[in-house]
Design a protein around this motif. Structure first.
Motif, PDB file in Angstrom:
ATOM      1  N   PRO A  92       7.261  54.236  -6.509  1.00 32.11           N
ATOM      2  CA  PRO A  92       6.418  53.102  -6.127  1.00 32.11           C
ATOM      3  C   PRO A  92       6.603  51.985  -7.152  1.00 32.11           C
ATOM      4  O   PRO A  92       7.089  52.221  -8.264  1.00 32.11           O
ATOM      5  N   VAL A  93       6.227  50.790  -6.748  1.00 31.75           N
ATOM      6  CA  VAL A  93       6.286  49.633  -7.640  1.00 31.75           C
ATOM      7  C   VAL A  93       4.865  49.278  -8.044  1.00 31.75           C
ATOM      8  O   VAL A  93       3.982  49.161  -7.198  1.00 31.75           O
ATOM      9  N   TYR A  94       4.653  49.138  -9.346  1.00 37.28           N
ATOM     10  CA  TYR A  94       3.363  48.719  -9.884  1.00 37.28           C
ATOM     11  C   TYR A  94       3.588  47.505 -10.772  1.00 37.28           C
ATOM     12  O   TYR A  94       4.447  47.534 -11.651  1.00 37.28           O
ATOM     13  N   LYS A  95       2.837  46.453 -10.559  1.00 43.06           N
ATOM     14  CA  LYS A  95       2.907  45.245 -11.389  1.00 43.06           C
ATOM     15  C   LYS A  95       4.338  44.762 -11.576  1.00 43.06           C
ATOM     16  O   LYS A  95       4.790  44.510 -12.688  1.00 43.06           O
ATOM     17  N   ALA A  96       5.043  44.671 -10.465  1.00 42.95           N
ATOM     18  CA  ALA A  96       6.411  44.153 -10.410  1.00 42.95           C
ATOM     19  C   ALA A  96       7.429  45.012 -11.145  1.00 42.95           C
ATOM     20  O   ALA A  96       8.487  44.536 -11.535  1.00 42.95           O
ATOM     21  N   GLY A  97       7.140  46.304 -11.316  1.00 44.22           N
ATOM     22  CA  GLY A  97       8.084  47.169 -12.003  1.00 44.22           C
ATOM     23  C   GLY A  97       8.048  48.593 -11.477  1.00 44.22           C
ATOM     24  O   GLY A  97       7.131  48.981 -10.754  1.00 44.22           O
ATOM     25  N   ILE A  98       9.059  49.360 -11.845  1.00 48.16           N
ATOM     26  CA  ILE A  98       9.094  50.757 -11.434  1.00 48.16           C
ATOM     27  C   ILE A  98       7.939  51.508 -12.088  1.00 48.16           C
ATOM     28  O   ILE A  98       7.408  51.100 -13.118  1.00 48.16           O
ATOM     29  N   SER A  99       7.564  52.585 -11.485  1.00 48.84           N
ATOM     30  CA  SER A  99       6.480  53.423 -11.983  1.00 48.84           C
ATOM     31  C   SER A  99       6.773  53.914 -13.401  1.00 48.84           C
ATOM     32  O   SER A  99       7.893  54.330 -13.709  1.00 48.84           O
ATOM     33  N   GLY A 100       5.766  53.888 -14.242  1.00 49.53           N
ATOM     34  CA  GLY A 100       5.912  54.432 -15.591  1.00 49.53           C
ATOM     35  C   GLY A 100       6.229  55.915 -15.561  1.00 49.53           C
ATOM     36  O   GLY A 100       6.983  56.418 -16.399  1.00 49.53           O
ATOM     37  N   LEU A 101       5.675  56.622 -14.601  1.00 50.92           N
ATOM     38  CA  LEU A 101       5.963  58.050 -14.442  1.00 50.92           C
ATOM     39  C   LEU A 101       7.445  58.263 -14.148  1.00 50.92           C
ATOM     40  O   LEU A 101       8.096  59.125 -14.746  1.00 50.92           O
ATOM     41  N   PHE A 102       7.983  57.456 -13.244  1.00 49.62           N
ATOM     42  CA  PHE A 102       9.402  57.543 -12.900  1.00 49.62           C
ATOM     43  C   PHE A 102      10.265  57.268 -14.136  1.00 49.62           C
ATOM     44  O   PHE A 102      11.168  58.031 -14.469  1.00 49.62           O
ATOM     45  N   ILE A 127       3.105  45.078  -1.343  1.00 49.97           N
ATOM     46  CA  ILE A 127       3.503  43.778  -0.795  1.00 49.97           C
ATOM     47  C   ILE A 127       5.012  43.635  -0.900  1.00 49.97           C
ATOM     48  O   ILE A 127       5.647  44.226  -1.783  1.00 49.97           O
ATOM     49  N   ASN A 128       5.589  42.816  -0.015  1.00 49.84           N
ATOM     50  CA  ASN A 128       7.050  42.710   0.017  1.00 49.84           C
ATOM     51  C   ASN A 128       7.637  41.828  -1.084  1.00 49.84           C
ATOM     52  O   ASN A 128       8.848  41.752  -1.214  1.00 49.84           O
ATOM     53  N   ARG A 129       6.810  41.213  -1.905  1.00 46.69           N
ATOM     54  CA  ARG A 129       7.336  40.400  -3.015  1.00 46.69           C
ATOM     55  C   ARG A 129       8.125  41.235  -4.014  1.00 46.69           C
ATOM     56  O   ARG A 129       8.861  40.704  -4.833  1.00 46.69           O
ATOM     57  N   HIS A 130       7.982  42.546  -3.959  1.00 47.53           N
ATOM     58  CA  HIS A 130       8.656  43.430  -4.922  1.00 47.53           C
ATOM     59  C   HIS A 130       9.959  44.018  -4.372  1.00 47.53           C
ATOM     60  O   HIS A 130      10.492  44.969  -4.932  1.00 47.53           O
ATOM     61  N   SER A 131      10.482  43.446  -3.320  1.00 49.52           N
ATOM     62  CA  SER A 131      11.627  44.044  -2.640  1.00 49.52           C
ATOM     63  C   SER A 131      12.902  44.107  -3.481  1.00 49.52           C
ATOM     64  O   SER A 131      13.799  44.884  -3.179  1.00 49.52           O
TER      65      SER A 131
END
Length: 187
Positions: A92-102, A127-131
């Motif tokens: 998943p994307v959180y705050k315009a970045g890859i997951s910290g867990l990932f 949202i699609n802004r992170h595509s």
């Protein structure tokens, strides 16, 4: 005239950093895996899919990061990647970045673990802004690890699930991924 020997069965491992149940991240990875299996089957290649759900390894990843101690569960997950023929990496994307867990999971892997291993990238967000996150953040990460990343990355926001275009993107990514996996390049 002899019959050609059957292709060696392939193993694909999904690494999913989705934390909800059900997880849209996992769903996207599963759809890509299913389409890839179908395409490999048309090439007479048997394949299986295993999944590493990172949400079940949160404490193990933290312990490995802070203390350098890998639990039995984390070692098993890493061994699964070691023996895999290919990987589907989904976050998943959180705050315009890859997951910290990932990212934390990737950080505990040996830098040479994924050399020449086919990898398909997928990400989801609210949202699609992170595509562009798969191309801008995941692709360089896997380039550093010297994996063979498919040209097409997948991204899905909530509105994409009802759009036929997502199925078309999944089919394109699966076609590329299946071709690389079928080649046996990781061997």
């Amino acid at each position: 005239m002899s019959t050609p020997a059957p292709a060696t069965p392939r193993t694909i491992v999904i690494v999913s950093a989705g934390v909800s149940e059900p997880s849209s991240t996992r769903l996207l990875a599963d759809r890509l895996a299913q389409k890839t299996l179908e395409l490999l089957h048309t090439r007479s290649i048997d394949a299986t899919v295993r999944t590493v759900d990172l949400r079940t390894l949160v404490a193990d990843i933290g312990q490995a990061t802070v203390l350098g101690i890998r639990s039995e569960n984390l070692r098993a997950a890493i061994e699964g990647l070691t023996t895999a023929d290919a990987v589907i990496a989904a976050t998943p994307v959180y705050k315009a970045g890859i997951s910290g867990l990932f990212k934390s999971f990737i950080d505990v892997l040996d830098d040479d673990l994924l050399i020449a291993k086919p990898v398909a990238l997928a990400a989801t967000a609210g949202i699609n802004r992170h595509s562009l996150v798969p191309d801008e953040q995941m692709r360089p990460l896997f380039a550093y690890l010297r994996a063979l990343v498919t040209p097409t990355c997948l991204f899905a926001a909530p509105e994409d699930w009802a759009d036929r275009a997502l199925s078309e993107r999944i089919a394109r990514a699966a076609t590329e991924f299946a071709a690389i996996v079928a080649s046996g390049v990781s061997a």
